[in-house]
Design a protein around this motif. Structure first.
Motif, PDB file in Angstrom:
ATOM      1  N   UNK A 156      61.647  30.146  96.411  1.00  0.00           N
ATOM      2  CA  UNK A 156      62.796  29.797  96.001  1.00  0.00           C
ATOM      3  C   UNK A 156      64.004  30.536  96.807  1.00  0.00           C
ATOM      4  N   UNK A 157      63.604  31.535  97.416  1.00  0.00           N
ATOM      5  CA  UNK A 157      64.607  32.220  98.328  1.00  0.00           C
ATOM      6  C   UNK A 157      65.589  33.117  97.403  1.00  0.00           C
ATOM      7  N   UNK A 158      64.946  33.748  96.241  1.00  0.00           N
ATOM      8  CA  UNK A 158      65.828  34.603  95.578  1.00  0.00           C
ATOM      9  C   UNK A 158      66.181  35.902  96.217  1.00  0.00           C
ATOM     10  N   UNK A 159      67.488  36.249  95.861  1.00  0.00           N
ATOM     11  CA  UNK A 159      68.020  37.696  96.272  1.00  0.00           C
ATOM     12  C   UNK A 159      67.765  38.782  95.566  1.00  0.00           C
ATOM     13  N   UNK A 160      67.531  38.381  94.322  1.00  0.00           N
ATOM     14  CA  UNK A 160      67.177  39.583  93.264  1.00  0.00           C
ATOM     15  C   UNK A 160      66.439  39.096  92.320  1.00  0.00           C
ATOM     16  N   UNK A 161      65.808  39.787  91.571  1.00  0.00           N
ATOM     17  CA  UNK A 161      64.874  39.473  90.534  1.00  0.00           C
ATOM     18  C   UNK A 161      64.919  40.337  89.231  1.00  0.00           C
ATOM     19  N   UNK A 162      65.140  39.883  87.958  1.00  0.00           N
ATOM     20  CA  UNK A 162      65.317  40.610  86.668  1.00  0.00           C
ATOM     21  C   UNK A 162      63.598  40.380  85.891  1.00  0.00           C
ATOM     22  N   UNK A 163      63.408  41.361  85.489  1.00  0.00           N
ATOM     23  CA  UNK A 163      62.051  41.343  84.492  1.00  0.00           C
ATOM     24  C   UNK A 163      62.482  41.756  83.194  1.00  0.00           C
ATOM     25  N   UNK A 164      62.170  40.930  82.112  1.00  0.00           N
ATOM     26  CA  UNK A 164      62.276  41.467  80.834  1.00  0.00           C
ATOM     27  C   UNK A 164      61.033  40.867  79.995  1.00  0.00           C
ATOM     28  N   UNK A 165      60.296  41.595  79.742  1.00  0.00           N
ATOM     29  CA  UNK A 165      59.236  41.337  78.727  1.00  0.00           C
ATOM     30  C   UNK A 165      59.258  41.624  77.414  1.00  0.00           C
ATOM     31  N   UNK A 166      58.616  40.874  76.655  1.00  0.00           N
ATOM     32  CA  UNK A 166      58.784  41.027  75.134  1.00  0.00           C
ATOM     33  C   UNK A 166      58.519  42.610  74.784  1.00  0.00           C
ATOM     34  N   UNK A 167      59.242  42.936  74.049  1.00  0.00           N
ATOM     35  CA  UNK A 167      58.943  44.670  73.489  1.00  0.00           C
ATOM     36  C   UNK A 167      58.683  45.721  74.474  1.00  0.00           C
ATOM     37  N   UNK A 168      59.150  45.579  75.721  1.00  0.00           N
ATOM     38  CA  UNK A 168      58.857  46.403  76.883  1.00  0.00           C
ATOM     39  C   UNK A 168      59.596  47.735  76.748  1.00  0.00           C
ATOM     40  N   UNK A 169      60.707  47.733  75.657  1.00  0.00           N
ATOM     41  CA  UNK A 169      61.269  49.062  75.419  1.00  0.00           C
ATOM     42  C   UNK A 169      60.264  50.149  74.679  1.00  0.00           C
TER      43      UNK A 169
END
Length: 691
Positions: A156-169
């Motif tokens: 998809x030729x993304x220029x940046x990626x965010x990762x947010x998984x449940x309860x990862x804090x």
């Protein structure tokens, strides 16, 4: 070490870029102001620094520090000009960004418009993994699936990626595993982990924060890298620092990794400047009023300190409607910002009423009077016609203002459609923008349970001193303080701000079940991390101080309140602190109910640098420049004394009506007010609110 240790503050606004140079050895402060170059903000910065150094007879090798703040992050999000990003989240949570909160910001709007997620649905991908609310692993990460997701994002030729998984804090292991795979499959693509930019509870806010960070990261990385490289090429040996939204300064490395923390850096600097000036003149309770070319910012300062918040809402669909934007978990100075500035455009609404803002003419094309192609009248144009601004002395005479062009535009665009005279329209624009700011300030202060009449108004920004008198009368305030160099005060704020950082760790626990030894260990680790970051930003290791707080609530409540923690941690002391904080906010104290902690917070800061007060010194001579016709509600257009601020003698009391001119701003004083210059060079105005 340079023989002339200079420090420079640079504030890039929507219309002007402001500069302050502090020469510590000579005890001297110099200022500058240039039109912002929105297509390349760095150009105005570099040109302005070069000119300021030339005026000071100095070289860039004499500069030991440059502190910078910018609206670039905010503007990128508002204008949707950021990177093409993707989001990786836990299976089942792909649409949480669309669903948002249960509450609607307008209950009765059947066609409610919600902010579009920065990561559209086709670029939101899920992985199989799961933690429970205590951080226990329910499902381990399917790494093969994560690799497939990484390859899909690459396609998809993304220029940046965010990762947010449940309860990862609570446990960041899975997020870090996903990041490792992403970096292998997408080399060179920046990855933002929610556990790093917002390691705290509330999934929707945490995901938005990670997405905004990823969205602006490529742009900010290029911008800051270019700016730092060019400053180095020109000979800067000292560090380039950035103002964070919470009022502290940080390194370029930290800012490039966490650009979301710069989202309110400019407004934060204004509050820091107001605190500095207030401390110098013995004023601890005030409303900081910063009005520039695009926006007006109001901040309540009590006991010499501005309030902070751990949340911020960006890019509202309805600019002044809370809940209509992207909620972020970012530490910020708690202030209100509205679309009311010198460049705010006046128009006739569909109902035939005069409206002002929030759309701004900015620096390109700018107000009509700038002669840069603007055709729609603005607040600055109205202020010119009302006699508040001098056509010959704008920016100290560097920029002439075209009054005839304003009169033509005001007649064609507004006066004729409204059936009013040009002067009546100009007075209407001034009154409408003042009332807009007063209404927003009243609401902001009322939400805090305060009475605005007990505060002084600290006015600065290019347009702030022009409108401070009218705003103070509407708010029933009796005192206005206009600091020296008011037009560039935000840039001064960068130079009086200390290195500071905010850290947070989340984990919901009933107060009765908290393991205080574990909390102490956690705070010790946070303090070590914060100290290392501040030392990197120039602080001495022994100069770092800490303030602990927690987000708490009664069990069963949906939202929490900030609580300052006692020096000695324990259930009894923290319970008492919560009850005190709750009573201050809601005027009641409910004892005997179970309480819980959601997050532990740490604010770390070093000492604030000293700035000499030479900017406010009088050069002596005849202060009266002459007389011109100026409009006031009490008098209409009438002769008014015009003064040169730089020649006012300290301690001499004068009466309004008056206009006091300086290079970067103009102060308007009505007929029911008196004014004087105090020992620090601040213009102090007293209004008789009984008249």
């Amino acid at each position: 070490m340079s023989a002339r240790p200079l420090r420079i503050g640079v504030d890039v606004g929507g219309t002007f870029t402001d500069f302050v140079l502090v020469d510590e050895a000579a005890g001297r402060v110099m200022t500058g102001k240039r039109l912002t170059t929105p297509e390349d903000p760095g150009r105005a910065i570099l040109d302005g620094i070069a000119r300021l150094l030339d005026e000071a007879g100095a070289r860039i090798t004499d500069v030991k520090q440059v502190v910078h703040g910018t609206t670039l992050v905010t503007n990128t999000v508002i204008e949707r000009k950021g990177a093409r990003i993707g989001l990786v989240t836990t299976r089942g949570f792909r649409d949480s960004l669309e669903m948002g909160r249960e509450m609607r910001y307008d209950l009765y709007d059947l066609a409610l418009e919600k902010p579009e997620p920065l990561a559209p649905r086709p670029r939101r991908h899920v992985v199989t993994e799961r933690l429970d609310a205590q951080g226990r692993v329910l499902k381990t990460l399917d790494e093969a699936e994560a690799r497939d997701v990484a390859r899909a994002l690459r396609a998809q030729e993304v220029e940046a990626v965010a990762v947010c998984l449940l309860h990862s804090y609570l446990d960041a292991t899975h997020e870090r595993q996903v990041a490792k795979i992403l970096r292998e499959e997408l080399p060179g693509v920046p990855i933002t982990l929610s556990c790093e930019v917002a390691p705290e509870i509330r999934e929707y806010e945490r995901a938005n924060t990670a997405c905004v960070n990823a969205y602006v990261m490529p742009l900010m990385d290029r911008y800051l890298a270019r700016l730092e490289e060019e400053l180095r090429r020109r000979g800067l040996d000292g560090p380039l620092h950035l103002m964070l939204s919470a009022g502290g300064i940080a390194t370029v490395r930290h800012a490039r990794a966490n650009p979301v923390q710069l989202i309110e850096s400019g407004p934060a600097a204004g509050a820091m400047a107001a605190m500095h000036v207030g401390q110098a003149c013995g004023l601890s309770d005030m409303i900081s009023f910063d009005m520039g070319g695009t926006t007006a910012k109001m901040c309540l300062i009590e006991g010499g300190e501005a309030e902070h918040s751990s949340t911020f809402e960006a890019a509202r669909v309805r600019r002044f409607r809370k809940g209509s934007g992207l909620p972020l978990k970012v530490p910020v100075i708690d202030l209100i910002e509205i679309g009311a500035g010198g460049g705010s455009i006046a128009a006739v609404s569909a109902m035939g009423l005069l409206t002002v803002g929030p759309e701004s003419a900015g620096s390109v094309p700018g107000p009509v009077c700038y002669g840069r192609g603007g055709r729609r009248p603005t607040v600055t144009d109205a202020d010119l016609l009302l006699g508040y601004l001098s056509p010959e002395y704008f920016l100290g005479g560097e920029m002439g203002l075209d009054r005839a062009a304003v009169e033509r535009a005001m007649q064609e665009e507004l006066a004729t459609p409204l059936g009013m005279s040009v002067l009546e329209v100009a007075a209407g624009i001034h009154a409408v923008v003042n009332e807009n700011m007063a209404a927003a300030t009243r609401m902001y202060i009322a939400e805090k349970g305060r009475d605005p009449r007990r505060y002084a108004l600290m006015a600065f920004g290019g347009a702030g001193p022009v409108h401070a008198y009218g705003l103070a009368r509407l708010l029933k305030l009796s005192r206005i303080v206009v600091p020296a160099g008011a037009g560039v005060a935000s840039a001064l704020g960068f130079l009086v701000a200390a290195p500071a950082i905010d850290l947070v760790r989340s984990g919901v626990r009933r107060l009765s079940a908290v393991d205080w030894a574990e909390v102490a260990t956690q705070y010790a680790a946070m303090e070590a991390e914060a100290r290392a970051l501040l030392v990197e930003a120039g602080a001495a290791p022994g100069d770092v101080t800490f303030r602990r707080s927690a987000d708490m609530r009664y069990v069963g409540q949906g939202f929490d309140i900030p609580v300052t923690l006692p020096d000695t941690l324990g259930s009894a002391g923290v319970e008492h602190a919560f009850l005190d904080a709750y009573e201050r906010l809601f005027d009641r104290r409910i004892e005997g109910l179970p309480m819980e902690v959601l997050s532990w917070r740490l604010h770390a800061t070093a000492s604030r640098p000293e700035v000499p007060g030479a900017l406010g010194r009088s050069i002596g001579g005849e202060a009266r420049k002459g007389t011109r016709d100026v409009w006031f509600p009490q008098t209409g257009m009438a002769p008014c004394a015009v003064y040169d601020r730089y020649r006012l003698a300290p301690g001499v009391m004068l009466r309004g009506p008056a206009v006091v001119e300086e290079r970067e701003s103009t102060t308007v004083i009505g007929p029911d007010a008196s004014f004087t210059l105090d020992a620090q060079g601040n213009l102090v105005i007293e209004i008789d609110q009984g008249s």
